[in-house]
Enzyme design. Structure first.
Site, mmCIF file in Angstrom:
data_model
loop_
_atom_site.group_PDB
_atom_site.id
_atom_site.type_symbol
_atom_site.label_atom_id
_atom_site.label_comp_id
_atom_site.label_asym_id
_atom_site.label_seq_id
_atom_site.Cartn_x
_atom_site.Cartn_y
_atom_site.Cartn_z
ATOM 1 N N ARG A 186 43.713 45.333 -25.550
ATOM 2 C CA ARG A 186 44.779 44.450 -25.062
ATOM 3 C C ARG A 186 46.142 44.838 -25.644
ATOM 4 O O ARG A 186 47.170 44.663 -24.990
ATOM 5 C CB ARG A 186 44.456 42.999 -25.393
ATOM 6 C CG ARG A 186 43.397 42.460 -24.467
ATOM 7 C CD ARG A 186 43.059 41.038 -24.794
ATOM 8 N NE ARG A 186 42.203 40.474 -23.765
ATOM 9 C CZ ARG A 186 41.477 39.377 -23.941
ATOM 10 N NH1 ARG A 186 41.516 38.737 -25.081
ATOM 11 N NH2 ARG A 186 40.730 38.924 -22.953
ATOM 12 N N LYS B 42 27.895 32.288 -17.617
ATOM 13 C CA LYS B 42 28.593 31.006 -17.412
ATOM 14 C C LYS B 42 28.232 30.447 -16.039
ATOM 15 O O LYS B 42 29.053 30.445 -15.108
ATOM 16 C CB LYS B 42 30.099 31.213 -17.510
ATOM 17 C CG LYS B 42 30.559 31.571 -18.911
ATOM 18 C CD LYS B 42 32.051 31.854 -18.912
ATOM 19 C CE LYS B 42 32.440 32.811 -20.005
ATOM 20 N NZ LYS B 42 33.496 33.734 -19.606
ATOM 21 N N GLY C 172 35.485 39.397 -19.911
ATOM 22 C CA GLY C 172 35.357 39.993 -21.240
ATOM 23 C C GLY C 172 34.107 40.844 -21.380
ATOM 24 O O GLY C 172 34.165 41.996 -21.820
ATOM 25 N N GLY D 185 39.012 34.172 -17.369
ATOM 26 C CA GLY D 185 39.178 32.906 -16.651
ATOM 27 C C GLY D 185 40.238 33.001 -15.559
ATOM 28 O O GLY D 185 40.050 32.504 -14.445
HETATM 29 P P1 ADP Z 1 32.134 37.807 -18.385
HETATM 30 O O1 ADP Z 1 32.600 37.696 -19.811
HETATM 31 O O2 ADP Z 1 32.162 39.232 -17.900
HETATM 32 O O3 ADP Z 1 32.835 36.864 -17.464
HETATM 33 P P2 ADP Z 1 29.896 36.063 -18.938
HETATM 34 O O4 ADP Z 1 30.563 35.655 -20.196
HETATM 35 O O5 ADP Z 1 29.719 35.024 -17.884
HETATM 36 O O6 ADP Z 1 30.582 37.384 -18.343
HETATM 37 O O7 ADP Z 1 28.417 36.560 -19.254
HETATM 38 C C1 ADP Z 1 28.113 37.691 -20.024
HETATM 39 C C2 ADP Z 1 26.802 37.518 -20.731
HETATM 40 O O8 ADP Z 1 25.771 37.207 -19.816
HETATM 41 C C3 ADP Z 1 26.363 38.782 -21.430
HETATM 42 O O9 ADP Z 1 26.449 38.591 -22.820
HETATM 43 C C4 ADP Z 1 24.910 38.981 -20.963
HETATM 44 O O10 ADP Z 1 24.032 39.300 -22.016
HETATM 45 C C5 ADP Z 1 24.556 37.636 -20.397
HETATM 46 N N1 ADP Z 1 23.494 37.691 -19.402
HETATM 47 C C6 ADP Z 1 23.400 38.493 -18.322
HETATM 48 N N2 ADP Z 1 22.239 38.310 -17.674
HETATM 49 C C7 ADP Z 1 21.545 37.377 -18.373
HETATM 50 C C8 ADP Z 1 20.252 36.781 -18.235
HETATM 51 N N3 ADP Z 1 19.453 37.106 -17.239
HETATM 52 N N4 ADP Z 1 19.875 35.862 -19.156
HETATM 53 C C9 ADP Z 1 20.700 35.548 -20.187
HETATM 54 N N5 ADP Z 1 21.924 36.073 -20.379
HETATM 55 C C10 ADP Z 1 22.345 36.976 -19.486
HETATM 56 MG MG MG Z 2 32.116 36.412 -21.387
#
Ligand code: ADP
Ligand code: MG
Length: 395
Positions: A36, A193, A346, A369
């Protein structure tokens, strides 16, 4: 979207205050990932070249407002910034009542979240900050969805406010992907999420030609299709909503494909080995942690034939080596694909870096977000304020 752009303004001899998102991970007083900070460098350099005295604003972490806390100090950021710019960058702990800075210099103001009223977008605080500069530059896309004193209030309070190049580039790229996409438009939404992202899917379904769900979201859809998901991360309360989304996709002539096969484990641990299961064979004591090999091939083909790809959220627990294959397949398919691709989030960016496919993604969004809210079609408050400024200044 019309707003003033920093590139077009005369900054010679002006006090220019730039809001960046320098919220980076810090451990032992050192910045552990400076992506960043690097992203903000071109804006800072341009302001210096244009003869400005530069004041920088950022938040870091989630301190208790009104209680300066060394743990959340921007000092490590000032140190790293100084190395990257090759010039001293002073951290100013007490800056609300005035900061000394000359043209050609850069001063980093201490964490904006130490100031009472930041999150509530306090007008008095916004005005105190605005008074410190001639021109305010909003350049932090990642915080543009929050109406806070250093992002939105200050835009309205400043003598003149504009968008920085990082922010405007980001808005341009997102608009291109969402409002004028090269068809077919494919969205991939995964991650953990679940509840926040399900609402994004609803809006996305109005825009996309195809939608792939992954991670905890996919698990909720697998359950909604009537399959057992064992101990997997999912959102039982949202099954009716998932079913409604499946019907909505069908009504539009599309589909939200359910993975044909998945990788499961008996516990959430990096030591677990992956077991491949058909999606209708998951046992009660198992957790779905990734898509299976057949599904990975199917998703890669969908990505290959897309014209535009929007990606947020890993499709599996890519941090565990045995459950990284699905996300790797998606990342590599995006890298190979000729589609205009845009990725944000992230953990999505962490996966992209882990797999070394950064150069294969057309545009990497700095926001998590804010990226999702933009994709949802929401107006970002700080951007709306910039547009209002442009309108009232008659440009
Ligand atoms: P981003 O930060 O890209 O928006 P999120 O924060 O929503 O993504 O989610 C990322 C997390 O989701 C990762 O740490 C990953 O390990 C977890 N994840 C992905 N698939 C699964 C799953 N099937 N069960 C539990 N956690 C998961
Ligand atoms: Mg995340």
């Amino acid at each position: 979207m019309t707003y003033l752009r920093m590139e077009n303004l005369d900054l010679e001899g002006k006090r220019v205050m730039i809001r960046e998102d320098l919220n980076v991970p810090v451990a032992g007083g050192k910045v552990t990932s400076d992506a960043r900070i690097r992203a903000a460098l071109p804006t800072i350099r341009l302001a210096l070249e244009k003869g400005a005295a530069v004041l920088l604003l950022s938040h870091l972490g989630r301190p208790v407002e009104g209680e300066p806390d060394a743990q959340f100090s921007l000092q490590p950021v000032a140190n790293r910034l100084s190395e990257l710019l090759g010039m001293p960058v002073r951290l100013e702990p007490d800056w609300l009542d005035g900061v000394e800075v000359a043209p050609g210099q850069v001063v980093l103001c201490e964490n904006v979240r130490f100031n009472l009223g930041e999150k509530k977008n306090d007008e008095t605080l916004a005005r105190r900050m605005a008074r410190l500069c001639d021109i305010f530059v909003m350049d932090a896309f990642g915080t543009a969805h929050r109406a806070q004193a250093s992002t939105e209030g200050i835009v309205r309070a400043a003598r003149l406010a504009c968008a920085g190049p990082l922010l405007s580039r980001e808005l341009d790229a997102l608009q291109k992907a969402l409002n004028h996409p090269e068809p077919p438009l494919l969205a991939i939404v995964g991650g953990s999420k679940v509840s926040t992202k399900l609402t994004v899917l609803d809006t996305l379904l109005d825009k996309v030609d195809e939608l792939i769900v992954g991670g905890g979201i996919a698990n909720t859809f697998i359950a909604a299709a009537g399959h057992a998901v064992g101990k997997s991360l999912y959102e039982p309360d949202l099954i009716p909503e998932a079913q409604r989304l499946i019907r909505k996709a069908h009504a539009r002539g599309g589909a939200i494909p359910i993975p044909k096969d998945v990788l499961v484990a008996r516990s959430f641990s990096a030591d677990e080995h992956a077991i491949v299961r058909r999606v209708d064979e998951v046992r009660d004591d198992e957790l779905i942690l990734d898509i299976g090999p057949l599904t990975a091939v199917q998703y890669s083909e969908m990505i290959d034939s897309a014209g535009t790809v929007i990606w947020n959220g890993p499709v599996g627990v890519f941090e565990f080596s045995h459950f990284a294959a699905g996300t790797l397949a998606v990342a590599e398919a995006i890298e190979r694909s000729k589609a205009f691709s845009i990725a944000g989030g992230g953990d999505t960016l962490a996966a992209i870096d882990q797999f070394g496919v950064r150069d294969g993604v057309s545009y990497i969004s700095t926001g998590g977000g804010a990226f999702l809210e933009f994709v949802e079609g929401k107006t970002l408050p700080a951007v709306a304020a910039l547009e209002a400024v442009a309108e009232s200044s008659g440009s």
